[in-house]
Design a protein around this motif. Structure first.
Motif, mmCIF file in Angstrom:
data_model
loop_
_atom_site.group_PDB
_atom_site.id
_atom_site.type_symbol
_atom_site.label_atom_id
_atom_site.label_comp_id
_atom_site.label_asym_id
_atom_site.label_seq_id
_atom_site.Cartn_x
_atom_site.Cartn_y
_atom_site.Cartn_z
ATOM 1 N N GLU A 170 -63.463 22.446 73.400
ATOM 2 C CA GLU A 170 -63.486 21.533 74.542
ATOM 3 C C GLU A 170 -62.498 22.000 75.602
ATOM 4 O OE1 GLU A 170 -62.426 16.934 75.619
ATOM 5 O OE2 GLU A 170 -63.657 17.323 73.861
ATOM 6 N N PHE A 171 -61.392 22.582 75.138
ATOM 7 C CA PHE A 171 -60.352 23.020 76.065
ATOM 8 C C PHE A 171 -59.593 24.168 75.430
ATOM 9 C CE2 PHE A 171 -55.999 22.643 77.821
ATOM 10 C CZ PHE A 171 -56.291 22.797 79.160
ATOM 11 N N GLN A 172 -59.157 25.102 76.250
ATOM 12 C CA GLN A 172 -58.310 26.194 75.768
ATOM 13 C C GLN A 172 -57.351 26.596 76.872
ATOM 14 O OE1 GLN A 172 -60.830 29.463 74.535
ATOM 15 N NE2 GLN A 172 -62.487 28.722 75.800
ATOM 16 N N CYS A 173 -56.163 27.034 76.459
ATOM 17 C CA CYS A 173 -55.143 27.377 77.435
ATOM 18 C C CYS A 173 -54.110 28.315 76.812
ATOM 19 C CB CYS A 173 -54.462 26.118 77.974
ATOM 20 S SG CYS A 173 -53.607 25.164 76.702
ATOM 21 N N GLY A 174 -53.207 28.794 77.643
ATOM 22 C CA GLY A 174 -52.213 29.744 77.190
ATOM 23 C C GLY A 174 -50.872 29.158 76.826
ATOM 24 N N ASN A 175 -50.650 27.868 77.149
ATOM 25 C CA ASN A 175 -49.339 27.295 76.810
ATOM 26 C C ASN A 175 -49.465 25.849 76.366
ATOM 27 O OD1 ASN A 175 -48.728 25.407 79.115
ATOM 28 N ND2 ASN A 175 -49.024 27.288 80.281
#
Length: 173
Positions: A123-128
């Motif tokens: 649903e969501f992905q990020c680096g921090n």
């Protein structure tokens, strides 16, 4: 056996150092359910995944969910961990979600999978972690309202494919 406690209670216990012991009993109390790493590694791994839990400020998640942890062993690549959030009521109803950290199979460091998404795509992905907890805290009000329209949160790739399918059927009529 571990008692399921709210995320708010878990955070308070974590702040007090209740889960800092390296012994297996303490780490099971922290919520480790399944692992492939050495038992002595669990405390260090908990410190790495705990920011996903400690960053939650949304009252609905804090008071209506509990957290547990899994150390995963893929067939290829290094071990990775996830934090799983499950409703205290025991009734998932599309509200179960998990945050993965450092999976060799994902495109980002932090990845969110939700039951409402069907676990096929993140649903969501990020680096921090700041971005992840910001997203999680925005997720709380949506979960409180109930499972939203599933099309609303489909990844763009799946949404466009799903939107095209009815048009083809309409053209066939």
């Amino acid at each position: 056996m571990r008692e399921n406690i709210s995320v708010r209670q878990w955070q308070a216990m974590y702040r007090l150092g209740a889960f800092s012991g390296k012994d297996t009993a303490t780490q099971c109390e922290a919520g480790w359910y399944d692992w492939f790493c050495r038992d002595e590694s669990l405390a260090g791994r908990l410190k790495q995944i705990a920011p996903a839990v400690m960053g939650i400020t949304d009252p609905f998640i804090l008071d209506n969910f509990y957290v547990w942890f899994k150390n995963n062993c893929p067939l290829g690549g290094p071990l990775y961990d996830d934090a799983r959030f499950e409703p205290l009521s025991g009734e998932r109803n599309g509200k179960y979600f998990l945050v993965i950290k450092d999976s060799p199979h994902e495109k980002a460091k932090w990845v969110l999978y939700t039951e409402r998404y069907g676990f096929q795509e993140p649903e969501f992905q990020c680096g921090n972690i700041r971005e992840m907890t910001r997203y999680l805290n925005g997720l709380g009000p949506e979960l409180q309202q109930g499972a939203p329209d599933p099309l609303r949160h489909l990844p763009p790739r799946l949404k466009s494919a799903r939107d095209k399918a009815p048009r083809r059927k309409e053209q066939e009529r």
